[in-house]
Scaffold this active site. Structure first.
Site, PDB file in Angstrom:
ATOM      1  N   GLY A 265       0.785  -1.238   0.000  1.00  0.00           N
ATOM      2  CA  GLY A 265       0.000   0.000   0.000  1.00  0.00           C
ATOM      3  C   GLY A 265       0.813   1.282   0.000  1.00  0.00           C
ATOM      4  O   GLY A 265       0.241   2.366  -0.100  1.00  0.00           O
ATOM      5  N   ALA A 266       2.145   1.182   0.080  1.00  0.00           N
ATOM      6  CA  ALA A 266       2.962   2.405   0.135  1.00  0.00           C
ATOM      7  C   ALA A 266       2.810   3.227  -1.147  1.00  0.00           C
ATOM      8  O   ALA A 266       2.661   4.456  -1.098  1.00  0.00           O
ATOM      9  CB  ALA A 266       4.430   2.047   0.373  1.00  0.00           C
ATOM     10  N   GLY A 267       2.817   2.548  -2.300  1.00  0.00           N
ATOM     11  CA  GLY A 267       2.652   3.254  -3.571  1.00  0.00           C
ATOM     12  C   GLY A 267       1.276   3.878  -3.705  1.00  0.00           C
ATOM     13  O   GLY A 267       1.121   4.978  -4.243  1.00  0.00           O
ATOM     14  N   ASP A 268       0.256   3.183  -3.185  1.00  0.00           N
ATOM     15  CA  ASP A 268      -1.115   3.704  -3.239  1.00  0.00           C
ATOM     16  C   ASP A 268      -1.253   4.938  -2.350  1.00  0.00           C
ATOM     17  O   ASP A 268      -1.936   5.903  -2.697  1.00  0.00           O
ATOM     18  CB  ASP A 268      -2.110   2.633  -2.786  1.00  0.00           C
TER      19      ASP A 268
END
Length: 328
Positions: A265-268
């Site tokens: 979820g870091a990119g999101d």
């Protein structure tokens, strides 16, 4: 001001695609076969982006199809609880909500095993789309998983077309998941088939290498993915921060160093933060110092998301991000 849990008075960011449940082993560093238990974690990149936007105080809506089952209803409730409008959610009575078993191996790599044969998200039809909702988007965000099979592919293309005609900025994060594609060649071909339509594109360093066939992550390689109609191309580099490219300038923004537990979820979170900041002030994309500031904020949001297990529980508020920035 919030109406039915959704912020009013701000421009709408619509996120299109899949939402599913990740089953994550209770113990890290074991294979799926070795895992003795799993916990449920709601996921799906487009849904994560929608929740990231809402958590930062933005106005978000999710468009996609869930199974008319307990898991699908649970996911719809999670969106609503997090302030994301459910006006674009549909339920399919004949197919289940998608599931993914995810494990973090001892070497840090993630392993995926998907249950989508077919899952409800793949069965979204163009005629089922809430076109009024899509037309009201100032930013329309999507990935590539919805391009894999029909009828969802046609729904994706129709939604993009309608959003573009209505004047939305199109935001694309391919979010490569190779196990879902028939082959690597097909994945590359289909991901690039809609490349030229976007205004903003974000890729990871791994996706940059995959899409260009290069083993270098540098400006020259990134520019192979640049198109003349782009407003912004972003390459995220994990703990090395991010790089940005526009028509007039390019550069790099350093990462924040945190105690990383789970990168899911870091990119999101990074994308949600960026979209939240530019939706009402798109001129930021033409101002290098302002864009750097926004990307520093986005990097902070991405970093915070890695400090807890699971994507959605780890997505930060604006206060969280500012605390990391000001403490750095």
């Amino acid at each position: 001001m919030a109406v039915n849990g959704v912020v009013s008075g701000k421009s709408l960011i619509v996120s299109f695609g899949e939402m599913l449940i990740d089953f994550v082993p209770t113990v890290s560093g074991v294979s799926l076969a070795q895992a003795t238990g799993f916990v449920k974690a709601p996921g799906g990149a487009p849904a994560n982006v929608a929740i990231a936007v809402a958590r930062l105080g933005g106005k978000a809506s999710f468009v996609g199809k869930l199974g008319d089952d307990e898991f699908g209803r649970m996911l719809a409730d999670i969106l609503k609880q997090n302030g994301v409008s459910d006006d674009g959610i549909l339920f399919d009575q004949g197919a289940r909500t998608a599931l993914a078993f995810v494990t973090l191996r001892a070497d840090g790599e993630r392993e995926f095993m998907f249950y989508r044969n077919p899952s409800a998200d793949m069965l979204l039809k163009p005629e089922e789309l809430n076109l009024d909702l899509i037309r009201s988007a100032k930013v329309f965000h999507y990935g590539s998983i919805s391009l894999i099979v029909e009828p969802c592919r046609s729904a994706h293309l129709k939604a993009m077309e309608v959003a573009k005609e209505a004047g939305a900025l199109l935001s694309y994060d391919p979010n490569l998941r190779l196990p879902l594609w028939p082959s690597a060649d097909e994945a590359r071909k289909q991901i690039l088939s809609i490349w030229d339509k976007a205004d903003i594109v974000k890729v990871s360093d791994v996706e940059l290498e995959f899409l260009t066939g290069s083993d270098k992550v540098d400006d020259e390689t990134a520019m192979k993915l640049w198109r003349h109609n782009f407003t912004l191309l972003l390459v995220t580099l994990g703990e090395k921060g991010s790089r940005f490219y526009t028509k007039k300038f390019h550069g790099a923004v350093d990462a924040f160093h945190v105690n990383t537990v789970d990168t899911t979820g870091a990119g999101d979170s990074f994308v949600g933060a960026l979209l939240c900041k530019i939706v009402d002030e798109p001129s930021i994309l033409e101002d290098e110092s302002k864009l750097r500031e926004v990307l520093r904020f986005a990097n902070a949001c991405g970093a915070i998301t890695t400090t807890k297990k699971g994507a959605i529980p780890a997505l930060p508020t604006e206060v969280d991000a500012l605390a990391l920035i000001n403490g750095a």
